[in-house]
Scaffold this motif. Structure first.
Motif, PDB file in Angstrom:
ATOM      1  N   LEU A 319      51.218  38.605  40.745  1.00  0.00           N
ATOM      2  CA  LEU A 319      51.066  37.254  40.228  1.00  0.00           C
ATOM      3  C   LEU A 319      49.874  37.226  39.285  1.00  0.00           C
ATOM      4  N   LEU A 320      50.040  36.565  38.138  1.00  0.00           N
ATOM      5  CA  LEU A 320      48.924  36.390  37.212  1.00  0.00           C
ATOM      6  C   LEU A 320      48.102  35.184  37.647  1.00  0.00           C
ATOM      7  N   VAL A 321      46.816  35.257  37.368  1.00  0.00           N
ATOM      8  CA  VAL A 321      45.912  34.153  37.690  1.00  0.00           C
ATOM      9  C   VAL A 321      45.392  33.584  36.379  1.00  0.00           C
ATOM     10  N   THR A 322      45.656  32.317  36.135  1.00  0.00           N
ATOM     11  CA  THR A 322      45.245  31.684  34.882  1.00  0.00           C
ATOM     12  C   THR A 322      44.484  30.403  35.170  1.00  0.00           C
ATOM     13  N   ASP A 323      43.595  30.054  34.234  1.00  0.00           N
ATOM     14  CA  ASP A 323      42.860  28.795  34.395  1.00  0.00           C
ATOM     15  C   ASP A 323      43.675  27.640  33.832  1.00  0.00           C
ATOM     16  N   ALA A 324      43.071  26.442  33.791  1.00  0.00           N
ATOM     17  CA  ALA A 324      43.794  25.247  33.368  1.00  0.00           C
ATOM     18  C   ALA A 324      44.285  25.348  31.929  1.00  0.00           C
ATOM     19  N   ALA A 325      43.613  26.156  31.103  1.00  0.00           N
ATOM     20  CA  ALA A 325      44.006  26.307  29.703  1.00  0.00           C
ATOM     21  C   ALA A 325      45.040  27.409  29.507  1.00  0.00           C
ATOM     22  N   GLY A 326      45.437  28.087  30.578  1.00  0.00           N
ATOM     23  CA  GLY A 326      46.412  29.169  30.469  1.00  0.00           C
ATOM     24  C   GLY A 326      45.793  30.516  30.180  1.00  0.00           C
ATOM     25  N   THR A 327      44.448  30.596  30.178  1.00  0.00           N
ATOM     26  CA  THR A 327      43.761  31.860  29.920  1.00  0.00           C
ATOM     27  C   THR A 327      43.853  32.768  31.146  1.00  0.00           C
ATOM     28  N   LEU A 328      44.150  34.029  30.907  1.00  0.00           N
ATOM     29  CA  LEU A 328      44.263  34.993  32.004  1.00  0.00           C
ATOM     30  C   LEU A 328      42.878  35.302  32.556  1.00  0.00           C
ATOM     31  N   VAL A 329      42.676  35.040  33.855  1.00  0.00           N
ATOM     32  CA  VAL A 329      41.369  35.291  34.464  1.00  0.00           C
ATOM     33  C   VAL A 329      41.455  36.280  35.633  1.00  0.00           C
ATOM     34  N   GLY A 330      42.669  36.659  36.011  1.00  0.00           N
ATOM     35  CA  GLY A 330      42.796  37.583  37.121  1.00  0.00           C
ATOM     36  C   GLY A 330      44.228  38.016  37.347  1.00  0.00           C
ATOM     37  N   ALA A 331      44.388  38.946  38.254  1.00  0.00           N
ATOM     38  CA  ALA A 331      45.717  39.429  38.635  1.00  0.00           C
ATOM     39  C   ALA A 331      45.718  39.671  40.136  1.00  0.00           C
ATOM     40  N   LEU A 332      46.866  39.482  40.739  1.00  0.00           N
ATOM     41  CA  LEU A 332      46.965  39.542  42.189  1.00  0.00           C
ATOM     42  C   LEU A 332      48.185  40.352  42.594  1.00  0.00           C
ATOM     43  N   HIS A 333      47.976  41.287  43.517  1.00  0.00           N
ATOM     44  CA  HIS A 333      49.086  42.052  44.079  1.00  0.00           C
ATOM     45  C   HIS A 333      49.218  41.684  45.543  1.00  0.00           C
ATOM     46  N   ILE A 334      50.400  41.782  46.089  1.00  0.00           N
ATOM     47  CA  ILE A 334      50.614  41.430  47.486  1.00  0.00           C
ATOM     48  C   ILE A 334      49.733  42.257  48.418  1.00  0.00           C
ATOM     49  N   HIS A 335      49.390  43.474  48.000  1.00  0.00           N
ATOM     50  CA  HIS A 335      48.516  44.315  48.812  1.00  0.00           C
ATOM     51  C   HIS A 335      47.109  43.727  48.907  1.00  0.00           C
ATOM     52  N   ASP A 336      46.683  43.005  47.862  1.00  0.00           N
ATOM     53  CA  ASP A 336      45.375  42.347  47.900  1.00  0.00           C
ATOM     54  C   ASP A 336      45.352  41.287  48.998  1.00  0.00           C
ATOM     55  N   LEU A 337      46.442  40.585  49.149  1.00  0.00           N
ATOM     56  CA  LEU A 337      46.544  39.548  50.171  1.00  0.00           C
ATOM     57  C   LEU A 337      46.629  40.158  51.558  1.00  0.00           C
ATOM     58  N   THR A 338      47.282  41.305  51.645  1.00  0.00           N
ATOM     59  CA  THR A 338      47.388  41.990  52.927  1.00  0.00           C
ATOM     60  C   THR A 338      46.020  42.494  53.374  1.00  0.00           C
ATOM     61  N   ARG A 339      45.268  43.091  52.426  1.00  0.00           N
ATOM     62  CA  ARG A 339      43.935  43.609  52.772  1.00  0.00           C
ATOM     63  C   ARG A 339      42.998  42.494  53.201  1.00  0.00           C
ATOM     64  N   ALA A 340      43.160  41.305  52.591  1.00  0.00           N
ATOM     65  CA  ALA A 340      42.327  40.160  52.952  1.00  0.00           C
ATOM     66  C   ALA A 340      42.806  39.481  54.229  1.00  0.00           C
ATOM     67  N   LYS A 341      43.892  39.999  54.822  1.00  0.00           N
ATOM     68  CA  LYS A 341      44.479  39.484  56.066  1.00  0.00           C
ATOM     69  C   LYS A 341      44.942  38.036  55.920  1.00  0.00           C
ATOM     70  N   VAL A 342      45.319  37.679  54.703  1.00  0.00           N
ATOM     71  CA  VAL A 342      45.927  36.369  54.489  1.00  0.00           C
ATOM     72  C   VAL A 342      47.379  36.397  54.964  1.00  0.00           C
ATOM     73  N   ILE A 343      47.986  37.577  54.860  1.00  0.00           N
ATOM     74  CA  ILE A 343      49.345  37.769  55.350  1.00  0.00           C
ATOM     75  C   ILE A 343      49.275  38.412  56.731  1.00  0.00           C
TER      76      ILE A 343
END
Length: 343
Positions: A319-343
């Motif tokens: 998933l791409l992470v963008t601010d209110a203006a549509g500028t790319l500020v980050g990127a997210l992989h499902i593994h990032d969420l797994t490591r953070a124990k959100v999943i």
């Protein structure tokens, strides 16, 4: 296979062990304790001057903390009640009555509410400090099994937690009485959290190390990849260049951006696999020819659990992470969420 089979029961059990009697006692214990709680429920009326309602009003009006105290088995119950209150929006702490008599009473102020727990209502260690607490001006709630006891008589509010019998066959060991007291403490905590408007988010703030806390307190910006770790190419580069970017950043995709770094597309490993089935020569392809325009994105201040829901909804792993203006500020992989124990 029977209960007496040595494959189930330890071999060193005494000859006198009676499995049938043990099972009968187990059922009897649970029934006696269940009956004690039902009796407790029936003791609370709908009247606004019911002692339970008075206790709730006293605790809601408390300007300080709720101090819970008891000794022996009642002390263990008091600790649990204090912990439950503290985690559900009512600042609370436990003090040991014997330690209170030797200095810990300094933790109690006139703005506090004091919950004293004693089945007999005559516990010497409590009765040594309760008069001082009363003179101090703190409110006193007593939880006892004897409404005629000294502790009950001194209290501003008395909560009757008496039981007809203990589950112990000797009617001696605190069993049904401690269960009833614990249940009354839970009833107080639940009524208070509801009266305070305590929400799921509030619970998460007091449990940041738990699964709920991670889901409700972790934001996308806390787990996303940012800066140089963001895979991104401009729309005019070749597909081969884009594939190199995917390999370098290790997130199995790359964003496609315009000159203002606005996210205008995305290309993933999955897209590459599907493309291989259709195209033999990649050398003439531009990333703009094969990217997915208008990619899914999420804001950095949204909850990470929202990103999980989006990935599940659209069946994607990045998933791409963008601010209110549509500028790319980050990127997210499902593994990032797994490591953070959100999943």
């Amino acid at each position: 296979m029977s209960l007496t089979d040595t494959k189930i029961l330890p071999r060193n059990l005494p000859q006198s062990f009676d499995a049938g009697r043990a099972l009968k006692l187990a059922r009897s214990t649970l029934q006696i304790e269940a009956d004690a709680i039902i009796a407790l429920k029936n003791r609370i009326s709908d009247a606004l001057d019911d002692p339970f309602a008075q206790a709730i009003a006293l605790l809601l009006n408390c300007r300080g903390r709720v101090v819970v105290s008891g000794i022996g088995k009642s002390g263990h119950i008091a600790r649990k009640i204090a912990a439950t209150l503290a985690s559900t929006g009512t600042p609370a702490l436990f003090i040991h009555p014997a330690e209170a008599a030797h200095g810990d009473l300094g933790m109690v102020t006139e703005d506090d509410a004091f919950i004293a727990i004693s089945n007999s209502g005559e516990t010497a260690e409590l009765m040594a400090i309760v008069p001082i607490i009363k003179r101090m001006g703190a409110s006193l709630i007593a939880m006892t099994g004897n409404q005629d006891s000294a502790l009950a008589q001194l209290a501003n509010v008395h909560l009757d937690v008496k039981v007809d019998q203990e589950a112990c066959p000797l009617n001696l060991a605190p069993t049904a009485s401690t269960t009833a007291t614990l249940a009354m403490g839970d009833a107080l905590a639940v009524a208070l959290l509801d009266a305070r408007g305590f929400r799921e988010e509030d619970f998460a703030r007091s449990h940041p190390g738990g699964a709920l806390g991670r889901r409700l307190l972790t934001h996308v910006r806390d787990v996303m990849r940012g800066g140089e770790a963001i895979p991104a190419v401009t729309a005019d580069v070749s597909l081969s260049t884009a594939l190199l970017e995917i390999t370098r950043k290790g997130i199995a995709m790359t964003a496609v951006v315009d000159e203002k770094f606005h996210a205008i597309g995305v290309f993933t490993d999955g897209d590459l696999r599907r493309l291989i089935e259709q195209v033999q020569d990649f050398t003439k392809l531009k990333i703009a020819d094969v990217m997915h325009a208008n990619p899914h994105s999420i804001g950095p201040d949204q909850l990470a659990v929202d990103a999980v829901h989006m990935m599940e909804q659209f069946r994607i792993n990045q998933l791409l992470v963008t601010d209110a203006a549509g500028t790319l500020v980050g990127a997210l992989h499902i593994h990032d969420l797994t490591r953070a124990k959100v999943i």
